[in-house]
Write an enzyme that holds these catalytic residues in place. Structure first.
Site, PDB file in Angstrom:
ATOM      1  N   ARG A  37       0.835  -1.213   0.000  1.00 30.96           N
ATOM      2  CA  ARG A  37       0.000   0.000   0.000  1.00 30.96           C
ATOM      3  C   ARG A  37       0.868   1.260   0.000  1.00 30.96           C
ATOM      4  O   ARG A  37       0.375   2.357   0.235  1.00 30.96           O
ATOM      5  CB  ARG A  37      -0.947   0.003   1.205  1.00 30.96           C
ATOM      6  CG  ARG A  37      -1.833  -1.218   1.286  1.00 30.96           C
ATOM      7  CD  ARG A  37      -3.087  -1.093   0.403  1.00 30.96           C
ATOM      8  NE  ARG A  37      -3.615  -2.397   0.060  1.00 30.96           N
ATOM      9  CZ  ARG A  37      -4.134  -2.726  -1.130  1.00 30.96           C
ATOM     10  NH1 ARG A  37      -4.177  -1.840  -2.101  1.00 30.96           N
ATOM     11  NH2 ARG A  37      -4.605  -3.921  -1.344  1.00 30.96           N
ATOM     12  N   HIS A  67       8.119  -6.775  -6.920  1.00 30.86           N
ATOM     13  CA  HIS A  67       6.810  -6.230  -7.321  1.00 30.86           C
ATOM     14  C   HIS A  67       6.658  -4.839  -6.714  1.00 30.86           C
ATOM     15  O   HIS A  67       6.834  -4.652  -5.519  1.00 30.86           O
ATOM     16  CB  HIS A  67       5.692  -7.165  -6.835  1.00 30.86           C
ATOM     17  CG  HIS A  67       4.364  -6.927  -7.498  1.00 30.86           C
ATOM     18  ND1 HIS A  67       3.734  -5.699  -7.485  1.00 30.86           N
ATOM     19  CD2 HIS A  67       3.547  -7.749  -8.199  1.00 30.86           C
ATOM     20  CE1 HIS A  67       2.593  -5.791  -8.143  1.00 30.86           C
ATOM     21  NE2 HIS A  67       2.451  -7.028  -8.601  1.00 30.86           N
ATOM     22  N   TYR A  70       1.085  -1.489  -4.980  1.00 30.45           N
ATOM     23  CA  TYR A  70      -0.154  -1.280  -5.752  1.00 30.45           C
ATOM     24  C   TYR A  70      -0.498   0.193  -5.887  1.00 30.45           C
ATOM     25  O   TYR A  70      -1.213   0.593  -6.803  1.00 30.45           O
ATOM     26  CB  TYR A  70      -1.330  -1.983  -5.054  1.00 30.45           C
ATOM     27  CG  TYR A  70      -1.217  -3.481  -5.003  1.00 30.45           C
ATOM     28  CD1 TYR A  70      -0.780  -4.207  -6.107  1.00 30.45           C
ATOM     29  CD2 TYR A  70      -1.579  -4.180  -3.854  1.00 30.45           C
ATOM     30  CE1 TYR A  70      -0.690  -5.590  -6.063  1.00 30.45           C
ATOM     31  CE2 TYR A  70      -1.495  -5.563  -3.808  1.00 30.45           C
ATOM     32  CZ  TYR A  70      -1.045  -6.259  -4.912  1.00 30.45           C
ATOM     33  OH  TYR A  70      -0.964  -7.625  -4.862  1.00 30.45           O
ATOM     34  N   HIS A 107       2.147  -2.665 -12.122  1.00 31.50           N
ATOM     35  CA  HIS A 107       0.849  -2.522 -12.786  1.00 31.50           C
ATOM     36  C   HIS A 107       0.913  -1.211 -13.557  1.00 31.50           C
ATOM     37  O   HIS A 107       1.179  -0.169 -12.948  1.00 31.50           O
ATOM     38  CB  HIS A 107      -0.273  -2.494 -11.757  1.00 31.50           C
ATOM     39  CG  HIS A 107      -0.391  -3.754 -10.953  1.00 31.50           C
ATOM     40  ND1 HIS A 107      -1.312  -3.902  -9.945  1.00 31.50           N
ATOM     41  CD2 HIS A 107       0.281  -4.925 -11.031  1.00 31.50           C
ATOM     42  CE1 HIS A 107      -1.191  -5.120  -9.424  1.00 31.50           C
ATOM     43  NE2 HIS A 107      -0.226  -5.754 -10.056  1.00 31.50           N
ATOM     44  N   GLU A 142       2.870  -5.610 -16.188  1.00 31.43           N
ATOM     45  CA  GLU A 142       2.028  -6.778 -15.909  1.00 31.43           C
ATOM     46  C   GLU A 142       0.746  -6.705 -16.736  1.00 31.43           C
ATOM     47  O   GLU A 142       0.133  -5.643 -16.845  1.00 31.43           O
ATOM     48  CB  GLU A 142       1.703  -6.846 -14.409  1.00 31.43           C
ATOM     49  CG  GLU A 142       0.862  -8.077 -14.058  1.00 31.43           C
ATOM     50  CD  GLU A 142       0.792  -8.372 -12.561  1.00 31.43           C
ATOM     51  OE1 GLU A 142       1.460  -7.685 -11.775  1.00 31.43           O
ATOM     52  OE2 GLU A 142       0.037  -9.296 -12.208  1.00 31.43           O
ATOM     53  N   ASP A 176       0.129 -12.552 -16.283  1.00 34.32           N
ATOM     54  CA  ASP A 176      -0.570 -13.092 -15.118  1.00 34.32           C
ATOM     55  C   ASP A 176      -1.761 -13.910 -15.629  1.00 34.32           C
ATOM     56  O   ASP A 176      -2.660 -13.364 -16.288  1.00 34.32           O
ATOM     57  CB  ASP A 176      -1.024 -11.929 -14.225  1.00 34.32           C
ATOM     58  CG  ASP A 176      -1.655 -12.399 -12.921  1.00 34.32           C
ATOM     59  OD1 ASP A 176      -2.563 -13.252 -12.970  1.00 34.32           O
ATOM     60  OD2 ASP A 176      -1.255 -11.893 -11.856  1.00 34.32           O
ATOM     61  N   HIS A 179      -5.183 -12.712 -14.503  1.00 38.12           N
ATOM     62  CA  HIS A 179      -5.543 -11.438 -15.135  1.00 38.12           C
ATOM     63  C   HIS A 179      -5.935 -11.604 -16.604  1.00 38.12           C
ATOM     64  O   HIS A 179      -6.925 -11.014 -17.046  1.00 38.12           O
ATOM     65  CB  HIS A 179      -4.379 -10.436 -15.037  1.00 38.12           C
ATOM     66  CG  HIS A 179      -4.027 -10.055 -13.637  1.00 38.12           C
ATOM     67  ND1 HIS A 179      -2.998  -9.194 -13.333  1.00 38.12           N
ATOM     68  CD2 HIS A 179      -4.566 -10.417 -12.447  1.00 38.12           C
ATOM     69  CE1 HIS A 179      -2.918  -9.047 -12.026  1.00 38.12           C
ATOM     70  NE2 HIS A 179      -3.856  -9.784 -11.462  1.00 38.12           N
ATOM     71  N   HIS A 211       3.029 -14.921 -13.904  1.00 38.77           N
ATOM     72  CA  HIS A 211       2.350 -15.030 -12.617  1.00 38.77           C
ATOM     73  C   HIS A 211       1.333 -16.148 -12.766  1.00 38.77           C
ATOM     74  O   HIS A 211       0.395 -16.026 -13.571  1.00 38.77           O
ATOM     75  CB  HIS A 211       1.620 -13.727 -12.275  1.00 38.77           C
ATOM     76  CG  HIS A 211       2.500 -12.668 -11.702  1.00 38.77           C
ATOM     77  ND1 HIS A 211       2.091 -11.357 -11.589  1.00 38.77           N
ATOM     78  CD2 HIS A 211       3.746 -12.737 -11.171  1.00 38.77           C
ATOM     79  CE1 HIS A 211       3.075 -10.657 -11.028  1.00 38.77           C
ATOM     80  NE2 HIS A 211       4.077 -11.468 -10.776  1.00 38.77           N
ATOM     81  N   ASP A 224     -10.177  -9.815 -11.396  1.00 34.34           N
ATOM     82  CA  ASP A 224      -8.895  -9.911 -10.691  1.00 34.34           C
ATOM     83  C   ASP A 224      -9.036 -10.423  -9.266  1.00 34.34           C
ATOM     84  O   ASP A 224      -8.759  -9.715  -8.304  1.00 34.34           O
ATOM     85  CB  ASP A 224      -8.151  -8.563 -10.710  1.00 34.34           C
ATOM     86  CG  ASP A 224      -6.736  -8.675 -10.131  1.00 34.34           C
ATOM     87  OD1 ASP A 224      -6.313  -9.792  -9.752  1.00 34.34           O
ATOM     88  OD2 ASP A 224      -6.066  -7.638 -10.063  1.00 34.34           O
ATOM     89  N   HIS A 226      -7.586 -13.780  -7.393  1.00 34.95           N
ATOM     90  CA  HIS A 226      -6.762 -14.984  -7.578  1.00 34.95           C
ATOM     91  C   HIS A 226      -7.356 -16.157  -6.797  1.00 34.95           C
ATOM     92  O   HIS A 226      -7.902 -15.971  -5.715  1.00 34.95           O
ATOM     93  CB  HIS A 226      -5.347 -14.737  -7.075  1.00 34.95           C
ATOM     94  CG  HIS A 226      -4.648 -13.605  -7.761  1.00 34.95           C
ATOM     95  ND1 HIS A 226      -3.321 -13.341  -7.592  1.00 34.95           N
ATOM     96  CD2 HIS A 226      -5.088 -12.670  -8.644  1.00 34.95           C
ATOM     97  CE1 HIS A 226      -2.965 -12.294  -8.321  1.00 34.95           C
ATOM     98  NE2 HIS A 226      -4.035 -11.862  -8.959  1.00 34.95           N
ATOM     99  N   GLU A 256       1.029 -16.467  -7.035  1.00 35.28           N
ATOM    100  CA  GLU A 256       0.472 -15.391  -6.190  1.00 35.28           C
ATOM    101  C   GLU A 256      -0.920 -15.811  -5.765  1.00 35.28           C
ATOM    102  O   GLU A 256      -1.880 -15.042  -5.864  1.00 35.28           O
ATOM    103  CB  GLU A 256       0.339 -14.082  -6.949  1.00 35.28           C
ATOM    104  CG  GLU A 256       1.536 -13.596  -7.690  1.00 35.28           C
ATOM    105  CD  GLU A 256       1.226 -12.336  -8.482  1.00 35.28           C
ATOM    106  OE1 GLU A 256       0.388 -12.383  -9.408  1.00 35.28           O
ATOM    107  OE2 GLU A 256       1.836 -11.306  -8.175  1.00 35.28           O
TER     108      GLU A 256
HETATM  109 ZN    ZN Z   1      -4.035  -9.817  -9.516  1.00 36.80          ZN
HETATM  110 FE    FE Z   2       0.071 -10.780 -10.799  1.00 40.08          FE
HETATM  111 FE    FE Z   3       0.599  -7.699  -9.721  1.00 37.05          FE
END
Ligand code: ZN
Ligand code: FE
Ligand code: FE
Length: 276
Positions: A37, A67, A70, A107, A142, A176, A179, A211, A224, A226, A256
């Site tokens: 975050r 990564h 976000y 992202h 991604e 991914d 995704h 991913h 989205d 997972h 993930e």
């Molecule tokens: Zn995701």
């Molecule tokens: Fe991912």
């Molecule tokens: Fe991601």
């Protein structure tokens, strides 16, 4: 070589992540460069990164994948958010040079109503500001589920971003599986067709990482969420085809999925058993 790993907590450093990976049958891993975050990154301990480098070399680890948080949104309408993205990106790339040859996944961003073209322009501007000719890290866009105003829900947008970047040899793509399923690419029914499209639009030589996630939602849901491998809409048989596909099998795979460490160990064992 089958490079398989999962997302791990970075709180105890690089060597600790590598040892955890080894203990669950992995030979690579992904981690957040800082709190997902946002917020401050933990300082690099050069003794830790050096010990990690030796350990990873001895065990013939695949490339590690960092990564970005976000909250990093290079195409926000708010200049302060874009400035934060620039600061985080620059700082993360500097710190990743302590582990040379890593990859950095982010992202692409959400254009928040400004439109795809404006968004792509802002992402390109940012990449052209932060990439350095001397960096050893490859930066990965991604593939996204296309939820809300997310950019990267189709291959064309990724290609347009790469086309605008000056240092294109520093760029790649991370696919991914959750995704792309949610974005509407049928990796279950037509994996060859999806990869052909990826090759035509982006180029398979730019695909650097996978991913590997099942999805809680059906093809084209733009959600989205997972799911554990084999417990979602993609399913075990499709994953067997994905990890063995000639165009994908030499790439590193990173789980993930919603798991604790034992769940990851079980999934890694299962995927190894599916490898032909
Ligand atoms: Zn995701
Ligand atoms: Fe991912
Ligand atoms: Fe991601």
């Amino acid at each position: 070589m089958f490079y398989i790993g999962c997302h791990l907590s970075a709180s105890n450093g690089y060597l600790a992540m590598a040892k955890t990976a080894e203990s669950i049958g992995a030979n690579t891993f992904q981690f957040f460069t800082r709190n997902p975050r946002g917020g401050q990154a933990k300082a690099i301990d050069p003794r830790d990164t050096e010990a990690f480098g030796k350990y990873a070399k001895e065990l013939a680890f695949g490339p590690i994948l960092a990564h970005a948080p976000y909250t990093l949104n290079p195409c926000s309408a708010d200049p302060r958010v874009r400035e934060f993205a620039n600061m985080v990106f620059t700082d993360d790339l500097q710190r990743l040079e302590y582990t040379p040859g890593a990859m950095y996944n982010f992202h692409p961003g959400s254009h928040v109503g400004q439109g795809v073209d404006v968004g792509i322009g802002l992402i390109v501007d940012q990449l052209n500001q932060v990439l350095r000719p001397e960096q050893t890290t490859t930066v990965l866009l991604e593939t996204m589920a296309g939820k809300g105003s997310e950019i990267g829900g189709n291959f064309r947008e990724l290609r347009e971003i790469i086309d605008g970047v000056e240092l294109q040899d520093k760029m790649g793509v991370c696919l991914d599986t959750c995704h792309v399923n949610d974005a509407g690419y049928d990796v279950v029914g037509d994996l060859d067709g999806v990869l052909t499209e990826f090759d035509n639009v982006v180029g398979l030589h730019r695909l650097k990482a996978i991913h590997i996630n099942d999805s809680m939602n059906p093809l084209g849901a733009h959600k989205d969420r997972h799911q554990k491998i084999g417990q979602g809409y993609i399913g075990t048989e499709a994953f067997a085809r994905i990890i063995n596909h000639p165009a994908l099998r030499d790439l590193p795979f990173y789980l993930e999925t919603p798991n604790e460490i034992q769940g990851y160990a079980d999934e890694i064992a299962m995927l190894k058993a599916l490898r032909s």
